[in-house]
Design a protein around this motif. Structure first.
Motif, PDB file in Angstrom:
ATOM      1  N   THR A 105       0.813  -1.229   0.000  1.00 14.45           N
ATOM      2  CA  THR A 105       0.000   0.000   0.000  1.00 14.45           C
ATOM      3  C   THR A 105       0.843   1.274   0.000  1.00 14.45           C
ATOM      4  N   GLN A 106       2.098   1.190   0.447  1.00 17.66           N
ATOM      5  CA  GLN A 106       2.949   2.378   0.438  1.00 17.66           C
ATOM      6  C   GLN A 106       3.194   2.882  -0.991  1.00 17.66           C
ATOM      7  N   SER A 158      13.051  -0.678 -12.278  1.00 18.59           N
ATOM      8  CA  SER A 158      13.914   0.472 -11.941  1.00 18.59           C
ATOM      9  C   SER A 158      13.115   1.595 -11.287  1.00 18.59           C
ATOM     10  N   TYR A 159      11.887   1.857 -11.740  1.00 21.53           N
ATOM     11  CA  TYR A 159      11.049   2.892 -11.117  1.00 21.53           C
ATOM     12  C   TYR A 159      10.627   2.473  -9.700  1.00 21.53           C
ATOM     13  N   CYS A 160      10.391   1.193  -9.514  1.00 17.17           N
ATOM     14  CA  CYS A 160      10.040   0.706  -8.172  1.00 17.17           C
ATOM     15  C   CYS A 160      11.200   0.883  -7.200  1.00 17.17           C
ATOM     16  N   GLU A 167      11.074   3.144  -3.911  1.00 14.08           N
ATOM     17  CA  GLU A 167      11.408   2.570  -2.609  1.00 14.08           C
ATOM     18  C   GLU A 167      12.446   3.433  -1.884  1.00 14.08           C
ATOM     19  N   GLU A 168      13.424   3.937  -2.611  1.00 10.59           N
ATOM     20  CA  GLU A 168      14.422   4.837  -2.010  1.00 10.59           C
ATOM     21  C   GLU A 168      13.771   6.129  -1.533  1.00 10.59           C
ATOM     22  N   ARG A 169      12.840   6.647  -2.320  1.00 14.81           N
ATOM     23  CA  ARG A 169      12.143   7.870  -1.923  1.00 14.81           C
ATOM     24  C   ARG A 169      11.320   7.639  -0.660  1.00 14.81           C
ATOM     25  N   LEU A 170      10.671   6.489  -0.577  1.00 18.52           N
ATOM     26  CA  LEU A 170       9.873   6.165   0.615  1.00 18.52           C
ATOM     27  C   LEU A 170      10.754   6.009   1.850  1.00 18.52           C
ATOM     28  N   LYS A 171      11.947   5.445   1.687  1.00 23.85           N
ATOM     29  CA  LYS A 171      12.865   5.291   2.815  1.00 23.85           C
ATOM     30  C   LYS A 171      13.305   6.652   3.342  1.00 23.85           C
TER      31      LYS A 171
END
Length: 140
Positions: free
Chosen positions: A30-31, A53-55, A59-63
């Protein structure tokens, strides 16, 4: 998902890449909901490698955006006695048992001096005599 697709391909069962991209998007947690919406709003479709690659970027942006949170819960040993629990703000300044014990042994509760206890206090004895209380109460 790509591993499953490659295993299916080895068994001569090919999954179209657009279906595989769709399945990967459905399996995201859901994130990634904003990420899914942005993909669905675009006219162009991504390949599986582009999606991966976009995922990774998302994921880095969410971290980086993640805020560390700590929850504090308190419990009361006075369950069922109608007493309110202390608010969380006051829980950190609550006196521990060692601090209370030190206060108990610090001296006379009646006059506040530290050189004697209440039962040996001359002022307390005089006060009790004035009130007409002759005997000291027995300790439990």
């Amino acid at each position: 998902m790509s591993h499953i697709a490659s295993n299916l391909k080895a068994h001569k069962l090919e999954v179209p890449e657009d279906l595989l991209v769709h399945l990967v998007l459905l399996s995201l947690p859901t994130q990634f909901s904003q990420f899914k919406v942005s993909y669905n709003c675009q006219k162009e479709k991504w390949s599986l490698n582009e999606l991966i690659s976009y995922c990774v970027q998302e994921e880095e942006r969410l971290k980086q955006d993640r805020v560390e949170v700590a929850q504090l819960a308190t419990s009361s040993s006075n369950k069922g006695k109608g007493l309110k629990r202390k608010p969380i703000e006051n829980a950190a300044v609550d006196k521990g048992p060692s601090q209370k014990k030190q206060h108990k042994e610090s001296g006379c509760y009646f006059c506040g001096k530290s050189d004697h206890m209440k039962k040996n206090c001359a002022k307390y004895t005089a006060w009790r005599a004035k009130k007409g209380l002759s005997e000291l109460p027995k300790a439990n």
